[in-house]
Design a protein around this motif. Structure first.
Motif, short mmCIF file in Angstrom:
data_model
loop_
_atom_site.label_atom_id
_atom_site.label_comp_id
_atom_site.label_asym_id
_atom_site.label_seq_id
_atom_site.Cartn_x
_atom_site.Cartn_y
_atom_site.Cartn_z
N THR A 68 -19.57 -3.79 4.82
CA THR A 68 -18.25 -3.45 4.33
C THR A 68 -17.26 -4.47 4.90
O THR A 68 -17.60 -5.26 5.79
N HIS A 69 -16.03 -4.40 4.42
CA HIS A 69 -14.99 -5.28 4.94
C HIS A 69 -14.82 -5.07 6.44
O HIS A 69 -14.69 -6.04 7.21
N LYS A 70 -14.84 -3.83 6.87
CA LYS A 70 -14.68 -3.53 8.30
C LYS A 70 -15.83 -4.11 9.10
O LYS A 70 -15.63 -4.65 10.20
N ALA A 71 -17.05 -4.03 8.57
CA ALA A 71 -18.21 -4.59 9.27
C ALA A 71 -18.07 -6.10 9.43
O ALA A 71 -18.43 -6.66 10.47
N ILE A 72 -17.54 -6.76 8.41
CA ILE A 72 -17.33 -8.21 8.49
C ILE A 72 -16.33 -8.52 9.61
O ILE A 72 -16.55 -9.45 10.41
N LEU A 73 -15.25 -7.76 9.68
CA LEU A 73 -14.26 -7.97 10.74
C LEU A 73 -14.85 -7.72 12.12
O LEU A 73 -14.57 -8.46 13.07
N ILE A 74 -15.68 -6.70 12.24
CA ILE A 74 -16.32 -6.38 13.51
C ILE A 74 -17.25 -7.53 13.92
O ILE A 74 -17.24 -7.99 15.06
N GLU A 75 -18.04 -8.00 12.98
CA GLU A 75 -18.99 -9.09 13.27
C GLU A 75 -18.26 -10.34 13.73
O GLU A 75 -18.72 -11.04 14.64
N GLN A 76 -17.12 -10.64 13.13
CA GLN A 76 -16.37 -11.85 13.48
C GLN A 76 -15.90 -11.82 14.94
O GLN A 76 -15.77 -12.88 15.56
N LYS A 77 -15.64 -10.66 15.47
CA LYS A 77 -15.23 -10.53 16.87
C LYS A 77 -16.42 -10.32 17.80
O LYS A 77 -16.47 -10.85 18.91
N LEU A 78 -17.38 -9.54 17.35
CA LEU A 78 -18.51 -9.15 18.19
C LEU A 78 -19.49 -10.29 18.44
O LEU A 78 -19.96 -10.47 19.56
N SER A 79 -19.78 -11.06 17.43
CA SER A 79 -20.77 -12.13 17.57
C SER A 79 -20.40 -13.14 18.66
O SER A 79 -21.22 -13.42 19.54
N PRO A 80 -19.18 -13.69 18.65
CA PRO A 80 -18.84 -14.63 19.72
C PRO A 80 -18.86 -13.98 21.11
O PRO A 80 -19.27 -14.61 22.09
N ALA A 81 -18.44 -12.72 21.19
CA ALA A 81 -18.43 -12.03 22.48
C ALA A 81 -19.85 -11.87 23.02
O ALA A 81 -20.10 -12.12 24.21
N LEU A 82 -20.78 -11.51 22.17
CA LEU A 82 -22.17 -11.33 22.63
C LEU A 82 -22.83 -12.67 22.93
O LEU A 82 -23.71 -12.74 23.79
N HIS A 83 -22.42 -13.73 22.24
CA HIS A 83 -22.94 -15.05 22.59
C HIS A 83 -22.47 -15.45 23.99
O HIS A 83 -23.23 -16.06 24.75
N CYS A 84 -21.26 -15.10 24.34
CA CYS A 84 -20.76 -15.37 25.70
C CYS A 84 -21.54 -14.57 26.73
O CYS A 84 -21.92 -15.11 27.78
N ILE A 85 -21.81 -13.32 26.44
CA ILE A 85 -22.60 -12.49 27.35
C ILE A 85 -24.01 -13.06 27.47
O ILE A 85 -24.58 -13.13 28.57
#
Length: 93
Positions: A68-85
């Protein structure tokens, strides 16, 4: 900068990995195979994520699921954060 510990107490962060793999794979069964778990485990995680975010997150299609649109927005923030972790956990800081 401090974090809101209480916010993190309300969610299992392992769900974020399931979310990102499902986003990448576009299929519950492929996600389950990638994570070496059964489809019911992925479906259960998705149900918890849907409840937490108050959104369906993924819509069933003939070939799997689409975000969904919300999932796309979540992925855009979550993916870089988890790459940092991931970098911290692997010593690549």
């Amino acid at each position: 900068m401090s974090i809101n510990e209480q916010l993190f107490c309300n969610i299992d962060l392992n769900l974020t990995i399931t979310f990102l793999v499902l986003f990448r794979e576009g299929s519950v069964s492929r996600t389950a195979a990638c994570m070496n778990v059964g489809q019911p485990a992925v479906s259960g995680s998705l149900s918890r994520l849907r409840s937490y975010f108050d959104d369906p997150l993924f819509i069933r299609t003939k070939s799997g699921v689409r975000p969904t649109h919300k999932a796309i927005l979540i992925e855009q923030k979550l993916s870089p954060a988890l790459h940092c972790i991931e970098a911290v956990l692997t010593g690549n800081v």
